[in-house]
Design a protein around this motif. Structure first.
Motif, mmCIF file in Angstrom:
data_model
loop_
_atom_site.group_PDB
_atom_site.id
_atom_site.type_symbol
_atom_site.label_atom_id
_atom_site.label_comp_id
_atom_site.label_asym_id
_atom_site.label_seq_id
_atom_site.Cartn_x
_atom_site.Cartn_y
_atom_site.Cartn_z
ATOM 1 N N ILE A 1 3.894 73.035 117.646
ATOM 2 C CA ILE A 1 2.688 72.276 117.315
ATOM 3 C C ILE A 1 1.723 73.163 116.539
ATOM 4 O O ILE A 1 1.133 72.743 115.540
ATOM 5 N N GLU A 2 1.577 74.398 116.990
ATOM 6 C CA GLU A 2 0.701 75.341 116.297
ATOM 7 C C GLU A 2 1.133 75.518 114.849
ATOM 8 O O GLU A 2 0.308 75.482 113.926
ATOM 9 N N GLN A 3 2.412 75.697 114.634
ATOM 10 C CA GLN A 3 2.919 75.903 113.276
ATOM 11 C C GLN A 3 2.678 74.679 112.397
ATOM 12 O O GLN A 3 2.338 74.809 111.217
ATOM 13 N N ASP A 4 2.823 73.491 112.974
ATOM 14 C CA ASP A 4 2.561 72.269 112.213
ATOM 15 C C ASP A 4 1.083 72.171 111.839
ATOM 16 O O ASP A 4 0.735 71.849 110.696
ATOM 17 N N LEU A 5 0.199 72.444 112.794
ATOM 18 C CA LEU A 5 -1.234 72.351 112.538
ATOM 19 C C LEU A 5 -1.695 73.383 111.515
ATOM 20 O O LEU A 5 -2.583 73.117 110.699
ATOM 21 N N MET A 6 -1.091 74.554 111.549
ATOM 22 C CA MET A 6 -1.461 75.609 110.604
ATOM 23 C C MET A 6 -1.165 75.201 109.162
ATOM 24 O O MET A 6 -1.855 75.621 108.229
ATOM 25 N N LEU A 7 -0.146 74.376 108.981
ATOM 26 C CA LEU A 7 0.190 73.903 107.640
ATOM 27 C C LEU A 7 -0.760 72.798 107.179
ATOM 28 O O LEU A 7 -0.984 72.616 105.981
ATOM 29 N N LEU A 8 -1.316 72.079 108.139
ATOM 30 C CA LEU A 8 -2.164 70.932 107.806
ATOM 31 C C LEU A 8 -3.634 71.289 107.624
ATOM 32 O O LEU A 8 -4.364 70.591 106.919
ATOM 33 N N LEU A 9 -4.062 72.366 108.268
ATOM 34 C CA LEU A 9 -5.486 72.701 108.300
ATOM 35 C C LEU A 9 -5.764 74.014 107.570
ATOM 36 O O LEU A 9 -5.017 74.980 107.724
ATOM 37 N N PRO A 10 -6.831 74.090 106.774
ATOM 38 C CA PRO A 10 -7.184 75.344 106.089
ATOM 39 C C PRO A 10 -7.414 76.462 107.108
ATOM 40 O O PRO A 10 -7.976 76.227 108.180
#
Length: 239
Positions: free
Chosen positions: A186-195
């Protein structure tokens, strides 16, 4: 294989996220940017709720917060930090006594084992200082990526990821920002979506959102200001 090499190897096995040129990825990114903008307006001063005075105390507090409320941890550490005022005090502590000192936080036997082992490692390997890199801090007993992100960000201003606790995990799933239930993925997915500039504060905004507006239990979603951004989230938790 050494502990440090094992950690490095795990970090080199990235989660296979959805293609960044896909429609779903673009939709999720646009949605999260809108959600984050709203969260910033709702909770402009969101920050860590745990109380601490030193970097070591921060690490202790975060380890104790697993499966426990920040309020209860603060109650325990108010006494604990006076009884154990230095890192050496933890190194010399007896586990049975320490277990009783932290018992109200739950899972106290494992937490005591990790905290006291962490004290020895920080003393023997890092000269009494909390490491400033993700690779090093992950070698400390009881420290996984969530704890590492919280400590690095608050102690050193180092932002190497997004701390995914129960609030952030629930938020990501509820607003369809990930296909995984695993915190690291989940962390890796969010890191791609958020600056990246938003990573650190995002966690604390979501935590406040969960505490003040959207608890894990069923609640009146008609009063939730984020639901209009993604209506299906309201259908999942309708009263």
């Amino acid at each position: 294989m050494t502990q440090k090499k094992q950690v490095t190897r795990r970090l080199q096995q990235p989660h296979k996220s959805i293609p960044q040129n896909s429609v779903l990825f673009r939709e999720r990114k646009a949605r999260l940017l809108k959600l984050n903008t709203k969260l910033k307006k709702l909770f402009p001063k969101a920050e860590i709720a745990l109380t601490w005075n030193t970097h070591w105390e921060l690490l202790v507090a975060v380890e104790l917060s697993a499966q426990c409320t920040d309020k209860k941890v603060n109650e325990v550490t108010e006494v604990l930090f006076k009884k154990y005022p230095t890192l050496d005090a933890y190194v010399n502590a007896k586990q049975k006594d320490f277990e009783q000192d932290i018992k109200p936080t739950g899972f106290y036997k494992n937490k005591a084992k990790n905290v006291l082992a962490a004290a020895k490692r920080v003393t023997e390997v890092y000269g009494g200082q909390i490491p400033k890199t993700m690779e090093e801090i992950l070698t400390i007993p009881g420290v996984a990526r969530k704890t590492a992100n919280v400590v690095l960000g608050n102690a050193h201003g180092v932002v190497d990821g997004i701390a995914v606790d129960t609030h952030v995990r629930r938020f990501a799933l509820r607003y369809n920002l990930t296909d995984s239930k695993d915190p690291v993925k989940i962390e890796q997915d969010l890191m791609l979506l958020l600056p990246k500039k938003e990573w650190f504060a995002f966690t604390y905004r979501v935590i406040e959102y969960g505490r003040q507006i959207a608890p894990a239990r069923v609640y009146d979603t008609s009063k939730d200001p984020l639901i209009p951004i993604y209506p299906p989230a309201g259908q999942m938790f309708r009263v």
